[in-house]
Design a protein around this motif. Structure first.
Motif, mmCIF file in Angstrom:
data_model
loop_
_atom_site.group_PDB
_atom_site.id
_atom_site.type_symbol
_atom_site.label_atom_id
_atom_site.label_comp_id
_atom_site.label_asym_id
_atom_site.label_seq_id
_atom_site.Cartn_x
_atom_site.Cartn_y
_atom_site.Cartn_z
ATOM 1 N N ASP A 55 0.828 -1.205 0.000
ATOM 2 C CA ASP A 55 0.000 0.000 0.000
ATOM 3 C C ASP A 55 0.863 1.256 0.000
ATOM 4 N N ASP A 56 0.385 2.286 -0.695
ATOM 5 C CA ASP A 56 1.031 3.590 -0.768
ATOM 6 C C ASP A 56 2.402 3.573 -1.423
ATOM 7 N N TYR A 57 2.718 2.536 -2.204
ATOM 8 C CA TYR A 57 3.940 2.523 -3.005
ATOM 9 C C TYR A 57 3.560 2.929 -4.419
ATOM 10 N N TYR A 58 4.407 3.692 -5.059
ATOM 11 C CA TYR A 58 4.174 4.152 -6.422
ATOM 12 C C TYR A 58 5.347 3.777 -7.307
ATOM 13 N N ILE A 59 5.065 3.562 -8.569
ATOM 14 C CA ILE A 59 6.101 3.367 -9.578
ATOM 15 C C ILE A 59 6.272 4.711 -10.265
ATOM 16 N N PHE A 71 6.011 11.252 -13.543
ATOM 17 C CA PHE A 71 4.767 10.493 -13.539
ATOM 18 C C PHE A 71 4.871 9.370 -12.525
ATOM 19 N N GLN A 72 3.788 9.137 -11.784
ATOM 20 C CA GLN A 72 3.743 8.060 -10.805
ATOM 21 C C GLN A 72 2.424 7.318 -10.944
ATOM 22 N N ALA A 73 2.443 6.013 -10.681
ATOM 23 C CA ALA A 73 1.231 5.198 -10.662
ATOM 24 C C ALA A 73 1.302 4.306 -9.443
ATOM 25 N N GLY A 74 0.187 4.196 -8.718
ATOM 26 C CA GLY A 74 0.186 3.343 -7.540
ATOM 27 C C GLY A 74 -1.140 3.341 -6.819
ATOM 28 N N TYR A 75 -1.141 2.725 -5.640
ATOM 29 C CA TYR A 75 -2.324 2.581 -4.804
ATOM 30 C C TYR A 75 -2.260 3.616 -3.699
ATOM 31 N N ASN A 76 -3.284 4.464 -3.579
ATOM 32 C CA ASN A 76 -3.265 5.543 -2.588
ATOM 33 C C ASN A 76 -3.947 5.182 -1.272
ATOM 34 N N GLY A 77 -4.257 3.920 -1.085
ATOM 35 C CA GLY A 77 -4.937 3.464 0.119
ATOM 36 C C GLY A 77 -6.382 3.088 -0.136
ATOM 37 N N THR A 78 -6.981 3.633 -1.217
ATOM 38 C CA THR A 78 -8.364 3.291 -1.578
ATOM 39 C C THR A 78 -8.549 3.075 -3.072
ATOM 40 N N SER A 79 -7.660 3.622 -3.902
ATOM 41 C CA SER A 79 -7.871 3.622 -5.347
ATOM 42 C C SER A 79 -6.544 3.532 -6.090
ATOM 43 N N LEU A 80 -6.638 3.229 -7.399
ATOM 44 C CA LEU A 80 -5.487 3.319 -8.283
ATOM 45 C C LEU A 80 -5.341 4.780 -8.661
ATOM 46 N N ALA A 81 -4.159 5.339 -8.438
ATOM 47 C CA ALA A 81 -3.971 6.772 -8.665
ATOM 48 C C ALA A 81 -2.779 7.036 -9.569
ATOM 49 N N ASP A 89 2.786 15.686 -4.112
ATOM 50 C CA ASP A 89 2.309 14.321 -4.337
ATOM 51 C C ASP A 89 0.796 14.271 -4.196
ATOM 52 N N THR A 90 0.087 14.767 -5.193
ATOM 53 C CA THR A 90 -1.368 14.728 -5.194
ATOM 54 C C THR A 90 -1.840 13.870 -6.359
ATOM 55 N N ASP A 91 -2.970 13.219 -6.172
ATOM 56 C CA ASP A 91 -3.521 12.351 -7.200
ATOM 57 C C ASP A 91 -4.184 13.193 -8.275
ATOM 58 N N ASP A 92 -3.760 13.000 -9.527
ATOM 59 C CA ASP A 92 -4.330 13.741 -10.645
ATOM 60 C C ASP A 92 -5.463 12.974 -11.324
ATOM 61 N N ILE A 93 -5.310 11.655 -11.441
ATOM 62 C CA ILE A 93 -6.348 10.799 -12.020
ATOM 63 C C ILE A 93 -6.529 9.618 -11.068
ATOM 64 N N VAL A 94 -7.793 9.319 -10.734
ATOM 65 C CA VAL A 94 -8.085 8.265 -9.765
ATOM 66 C C VAL A 94 -9.123 7.312 -10.349
ATOM 67 N N THR A 97 -12.657 1.624 -6.705
ATOM 68 C CA THR A 97 -13.105 0.233 -6.792
ATOM 69 C C THR A 97 -14.545 0.099 -7.273
ATOM 70 N N ASN A 98 -15.288 1.196 -7.393
ATOM 71 C CA ASN A 98 -16.643 1.175 -7.943
ATOM 72 C C ASN A 98 -16.660 1.425 -9.445
ATOM 73 N N GLY A 99 -15.476 1.593 -10.048
ATOM 74 C CA GLY A 99 -15.398 1.866 -11.477
ATOM 75 C C GLY A 99 -15.539 3.329 -11.820
ATOM 76 N N ASN A 100 -15.490 4.212 -10.826
ATOM 77 C CA ASN A 100 -15.571 5.653 -11.060
ATOM 78 C C ASN A 100 -14.194 6.201 -11.403
ATOM 79 N N ILE A 101 -14.163 7.260 -12.211
ATOM 80 C CA ILE A 101 -12.914 7.907 -12.609
ATOM 81 C C ILE A 101 -12.972 9.367 -12.186
ATOM 82 N N GLY A 102 -11.926 9.828 -11.534
ATOM 83 C CA GLY A 102 -11.836 11.228 -11.145
ATOM 84 C C GLY A 102 -10.610 11.873 -11.754
ATOM 85 N N ILE A 103 -10.763 13.048 -12.320
ATOM 86 C CA ILE A 103 -9.637 13.819 -12.848
ATOM 87 C C ILE A 103 -9.575 15.103 -12.043
ATOM 88 N N GLY A 104 -8.539 15.240 -11.253
ATOM 89 C CA GLY A 104 -8.391 16.408 -10.396
ATOM 90 C C GLY A 104 -9.211 16.336 -9.122
#
Length: 188
Positions: A55-59, A71-81, A89-94, A97-104
């Motif tokens: 958890d909370d590791y990013y590539i 660019f980083q990709a990883g698990y933010n504790g609840t979602s793929l970010a 270190d803020t999530d730009d695209i999330v 687990t419900n299949g929702n996508i957030g940008i910003g």
């Protein structure tokens, strides 16, 4: 086998697993199936093989500015970010687990886009599109009966296209007793 020295490579958890340690603590393991676990002692996949990060590791990818990758990709504790740029270190695209996508933004609907001035949402319930600025809806386009309704100031309908294709401005039906204007689909 356990790790005792500062930097060590050895067999762990069975003869067919290879572990890597720093500071006397296991940091990475390759198991007998070829899975790579980073920050954990086992990689878990229901099928196939891969890389399993704790958890909370990013590539990270790119040179960055010396403090973090571009660019980083990883698990933010609840979602793929995904994180982009060399700022905080803020999530730009999330992807949640419900299949929702957030940008910003952390998504609350199927597609949720937020910027410094407003938001746009494509909602899964009722096929609704919503544009907001501040606390007010600028435009909402939806209706369960097949009408397209345009609202301003929250819930105030201003115009609509009904299920027959009639365009109504300032009125809620094609009835002549309603104030407002109408353009009918048949040219009237």
């Amino acid at each position: 086998s356990s790790f005792a020295s500062n930097v060590e490579i050895g067999r762990v958890g069975g003869d067919n697993n290879m572990g890597f340690a720093t500071g006397g603590t296991e940091r990475m393991r390759i198991d007998s199936s070829g899975n790579l676990a980073i920050g954990r002692t086992a990689a878990h996949f229901s099928s196939g093989n891969g890389i399993h990060l704790t958890d909370d590791y990013y590539i990270g990818f790119g040179d960055g500015n010396g403090t973090r990758p571009d660019f980083q990709a990883g698990y933010n504790g609840t979602s793929l970010a995904f994180r982009c740029g060399t700022g905080a270190d803020t999530d730009d695209i999330v992807f949640d687990t419900n299949g929702n996508i957030g940008i910003g933004v952390t998504p609350t609907d199927k597609l949720h886009i937020a910027g410094s001035v407003g938001e746009m949402k494509l909602k899964s319930s009722g096929a609704e599109i919503e544009f907001t600025r501040g606390a007010s809806n600028i435009l909402t386009a939806s209706h369960p009966s097949g009408r397209l309704v345009f609202q301003t100031g929250g819930t105030n309908p201003r115009a609509r296209i009904d299920s027959a294709g009639h365009f109504l401005v300032g009125k809620t039906s094609t009835s002549i007793v309603n104030a407002g204007s109408a353009l009918f689909a048949d040219g009237r």
